[in-house]
Design a protein around this motif. Sequence first.
Motif, PDB file in Angstrom:
ATOM      1  N   VAL A  21      22.374  18.494  16.936  1.00 46.36           N
ATOM      2  CA  VAL A  21      22.901  19.783  16.531  1.00 46.36           C
ATOM      3  C   VAL A  21      21.723  20.640  16.100  1.00 46.36           C
ATOM      4  O   VAL A  21      20.939  20.243  15.248  1.00 46.36           O
ATOM      5  CB  VAL A  21      23.911  19.632  15.373  1.00 46.36           C
ATOM      6  N   ALA A  22      21.586  21.799  16.699  1.00 48.57           N
ATOM      7  CA  ALA A  22      20.444  22.669  16.400  1.00 48.57           C
ATOM      8  C   ALA A  22      20.535  23.180  14.972  1.00 48.57           C
ATOM      9  O   ALA A  22      21.596  23.593  14.522  1.00 48.57           O
ATOM     10  CB  ALA A  22      20.410  23.841  17.378  1.00 48.57           C
ATOM     11  N   GLN A  23      19.417  23.130  14.273  1.00 52.76           N
ATOM     12  CA  GLN A  23      19.326  23.700  12.943  1.00 52.76           C
ATOM     13  C   GLN A  23      18.581  25.012  13.032  1.00 52.76           C
ATOM     14  O   GLN A  23      17.758  25.218  13.920  1.00 52.76           O
ATOM     15  CB  GLN A  23      18.543  22.777  12.010  1.00 52.76           C
ATOM     16  N   GLU A  24      18.859  25.878  12.086  1.00 50.36           N
ATOM     17  CA  GLU A  24      18.133  27.138  12.033  1.00 50.36           C
ATOM     18  C   GLU A  24      16.691  26.856  11.646  1.00 50.36           C
ATOM     19  O   GLU A  24      16.436  26.045  10.764  1.00 50.36           O
ATOM     20  CB  GLU A  24      18.778  28.063  11.005  1.00 50.36           C
ATOM     21  N   PRO A  25      15.729  27.482  12.314  1.00 52.54           N
ATOM     22  CA  PRO A  25      14.335  27.228  11.975  1.00 52.54           C
ATOM     23  C   PRO A  25      14.037  27.676  10.543  1.00 52.54           C
ATOM     24  O   PRO A  25      14.727  28.561  10.018  1.00 52.54           O
ATOM     25  CB  PRO A  25      13.556  28.080  12.987  1.00 52.54           C
ATOM     26  N   PRO A  26      13.025  27.085   9.923  1.00 53.42           N
ATOM     27  CA  PRO A  26      12.721  27.459   8.545  1.00 53.42           C
ATOM     28  C   PRO A  26      12.024  28.815   8.433  1.00 53.42           C
ATOM     29  O   PRO A  26      11.528  29.162   7.380  1.00 53.42           O
ATOM     30  CB  PRO A  26      11.807  26.323   8.087  1.00 53.42           C
ATOM     31  N   PHE A  27      11.978  29.551   9.503  1.00 57.64           N
ATOM     32  CA  PHE A  27      11.367  30.878   9.490  1.00 57.64           C
ATOM     33  C   PHE A  27      11.840  31.656  10.704  1.00 57.64           C
ATOM     34  O   PHE A  27      12.416  31.098  11.624  1.00 57.64           O
ATOM     35  CB  PHE A  27       9.839  30.782   9.490  1.00 57.64           C
ATOM     36  N   GLY A  28      11.574  32.961  10.662  1.00 59.85           N
ATOM     37  CA  GLY A  28      11.834  33.778  11.828  1.00 59.85           C
ATOM     38  C   GLY A  28      13.273  34.200  12.037  1.00 59.85           C
ATOM     39  O   GLY A  28      13.592  34.779  13.064  1.00 59.85           O
ATOM     40  N   ASN A  29      14.149  33.941  11.062  1.00 56.80           N
ATOM     41  CA  ASN A  29      15.530  34.371  11.238  1.00 56.80           C
ATOM     42  C   ASN A  29      15.652  35.871  10.926  1.00 56.80           C
ATOM     43  O   ASN A  29      14.680  36.514  10.539  1.00 56.80           O
ATOM     44  CB  ASN A  29      16.482  33.519  10.385  1.00 56.80           C
ATOM     45  N   ASP A  30      16.838  36.419  11.094  1.00 60.25           N
ATOM     46  CA  ASP A  30      17.044  37.855  10.892  1.00 60.25           C
ATOM     47  C   ASP A  30      16.713  38.286   9.460  1.00 60.25           C
ATOM     48  O   ASP A  30      16.126  39.348   9.242  1.00 60.25           O
ATOM     49  CB  ASP A  30      18.481  38.252  11.225  1.00 60.25           C
ATOM     50  N   PRO A 142       4.898  30.359  19.922  1.00 59.25           N
ATOM     51  CA  PRO A 142       5.127  30.165  21.361  1.00 59.25           C
ATOM     52  C   PRO A 142       6.601  30.089  21.763  1.00 59.25           C
ATOM     53  O   PRO A 142       6.949  30.350  22.908  1.00 59.25           O
ATOM     54  CB  PRO A 142       4.407  28.839  21.661  1.00 59.25           C
ATOM     55  N   GLN A 143       7.490  29.763  20.818  1.00 65.03           N
ATOM     56  CA  GLN A 143       8.918  29.722  21.115  1.00 65.03           C
ATOM     57  C   GLN A 143       9.577  31.088  20.939  1.00 65.03           C
ATOM     58  O   GLN A 143      10.787  31.220  21.092  1.00 65.03           O
ATOM     59  CB  GLN A 143       9.624  28.698  20.219  1.00 65.03           C
ATOM     60  N   GLY A 144       8.781  32.100  20.585  1.00 56.69           N
ATOM     61  CA  GLY A 144       9.312  33.445  20.425  1.00 56.69           C
ATOM     62  C   GLY A 144       9.900  33.739  19.058  1.00 56.69           C
ATOM     63  O   GLY A 144      10.518  34.778  18.858  1.00 56.69           O
ATOM     64  N   GLN A 145       9.728  32.844  18.091  1.00 57.12           N
ATOM     65  CA  GLN A 145      10.249  33.058  16.743  1.00 57.12           C
ATOM     66  C   GLN A 145       9.277  33.929  15.947  1.00 57.12           C
ATOM     67  O   GLN A 145       8.079  33.662  15.927  1.00 57.12           O
ATOM     68  CB  GLN A 145      10.432  31.731  16.014  1.00 57.12           C
ATOM     69  N   PRO A 146       9.776  34.953  15.273  1.00 53.86           N
ATOM     70  CA  PRO A 146       8.907  35.791  14.440  1.00 53.86           C
ATOM     71  C   PRO A 146       8.253  34.962  13.333  1.00 53.86           C
ATOM     72  O   PRO A 146       8.886  34.094  12.732  1.00 53.86           O
ATOM     73  CB  PRO A 146       9.869  36.819  13.842  1.00 53.86           C
ATOM     74  N   LEU A 147       6.982  35.218  13.099  1.00 55.20           N
ATOM     75  CA  LEU A 147       6.230  34.490  12.081  1.00 55.20           C
ATOM     76  C   LEU A 147       6.429  35.163  10.730  1.00 55.20           C
ATOM     77  O   LEU A 147       5.618  35.968  10.278  1.00 55.20           O
ATOM     78  CB  LEU A 147       4.757  34.419  12.466  1.00 55.20           C
ATOM     79  N   ALA A 148       7.546  34.811  10.092  1.00 56.35           N
ATOM     80  CA  ALA A 148       7.893  35.375   8.790  1.00 56.35           C
ATOM     81  C   ALA A 148       8.785  34.392   8.048  1.00 56.35           C
ATOM     82  O   ALA A 148       9.620  33.734   8.651  1.00 56.35           O
ATOM     83  CB  ALA A 148       8.623  36.704   8.951  1.00 56.35           C
ATOM     84  N   GLY A 149       8.564  34.303   6.754  1.00 59.99           N
ATOM     85  CA  GLY A 149       9.392  33.449   5.909  1.00 59.99           C
ATOM     86  C   GLY A 149       8.670  32.187   5.508  1.00 59.99           C
ATOM     87  O   GLY A 149       7.530  32.219   5.084  1.00 59.99           O
ATOM     88  N   ARG A 150       9.324  31.065   5.693  1.00 57.50           N
ATOM     89  CA  ARG A 150       8.755  29.747   5.364  1.00 57.50           C
ATOM     90  C   ARG A 150       8.095  29.217   6.636  1.00 57.50           C
ATOM     91  O   ARG A 150       8.544  28.231   7.224  1.00 57.50           O
ATOM     92  CB  ARG A 150       9.862  28.809   4.875  1.00 57.50           C
ATOM     93  N   ALA A 152       6.598  27.484   9.457  1.00 56.01           N
ATOM     94  CA  ALA A 152       6.295  26.102   9.828  1.00 56.01           C
ATOM     95  C   ALA A 152       6.503  25.126   8.676  1.00 56.01           C
ATOM     96  O   ALA A 152       5.829  24.101   8.597  1.00 56.01           O
ATOM     97  CB  ALA A 152       4.894  25.992  10.407  1.00 56.01           C
ATOM     98  N   LYS A 153       7.449  25.419   7.805  1.00 57.69           N
ATOM     99  CA  LYS A 153       7.745  24.513   6.690  1.00 57.69           C
ATOM    100  C   LYS A 153       8.120  23.147   7.248  1.00 57.69           C
ATOM    101  O   LYS A 153       8.937  23.033   8.153  1.00 57.69           O
ATOM    102  CB  LYS A 153       8.879  25.061   5.834  1.00 57.69           C
ATOM    103  N   GLU A 157       1.282  21.217  11.089  1.00 55.73           N
ATOM    104  CA  GLU A 157       0.323  22.314  11.231  1.00 55.73           C
ATOM    105  C   GLU A 157       1.031  23.617  10.909  1.00 55.73           C
ATOM    106  O   GLU A 157       2.241  23.714  11.002  1.00 55.73           O
ATOM    107  CB  GLU A 157      -0.227  22.372  12.662  1.00 55.73           C
ATOM    108  N   GLY A 158       0.251  24.626  10.567  1.00 52.79           N
ATOM    109  CA  GLY A 158       0.806  25.935  10.281  1.00 52.79           C
ATOM    110  C   GLY A 158       0.408  26.407   8.899  1.00 52.79           C
ATOM    111  O   GLY A 158      -0.344  25.745   8.181  1.00 52.79           O
ATOM    112  N   CYS A 159       0.922  27.571   8.538  1.00 51.35           N
ATOM    113  CA  CYS A 159       0.539  28.213   7.276  1.00 51.35           C
ATOM    114  C   CYS A 159       0.693  27.284   6.076  1.00 51.35           C
ATOM    115  O   CYS A 159      -0.246  27.049   5.314  1.00 51.35           O
ATOM    116  CB  CYS A 159       1.375  29.471   7.040  1.00 51.35           C
TER     117      CYS A 159
END
Length: 180
Positions: A21-30, A142-150, A152-153, A157-159
């Motif tokens: 079941v897909a979970q919402e990413p920890p960043f890049g949501n609306d 690379p998946q098209g998700q905006p880099l904002a929020g948490r 790559a929590k 790798e990541g912020c």
Amino acid sequence: MKPSLTMSGVLLLALGFGVAVAQEPPFGNDEDTAYAEALWRALAEARLVGEDAFVSKPYDGTEPHGVVLTNLEGDVTVEGHTGIAIAKSNYMDTTIEEVWNAPDQNVDSITVMFKREAGYDPDNRDWFWAKYNPDGSLQTNPQGQPLAGRVAKGAEEGCIACHQTAEGGDYVFNHDRLTQ
């Protein structure tokens, strides 16, 4: 009458059959994207980004940010919350001297850490992360998700993963920033 499945029923059914079941990413949501837009406006008003931004001393950069970097920081208010913002301008294919002489040239991106209200992300000192283009639009992964929020929590790798290693446990590398 036809039987119907509720969302919880679908979830239980999917879990029962081992379906991912897909979970919402920890960043890049609306919500993160809208908050990042409000943050950019507050940063511009404080002259930490944009055409009227203050100029700071450039220094040699490191991956993944750029070959030359500049930092500005100050308190900004977003949606009624005032916190410290750190804005790092990331320069590619340039020199420190060129950045001194033309700070608006060769900017690849602007990475921002903003100290949100207590409880936003207590695991990571309540920092909000964003990576902008010089015009204030958000960059994407690379998946098209905006880099904002948490950003790559929980990733290796990541912020967040990188900044967790900063001395002092404050997630800031260039000085000890006491966190609230």
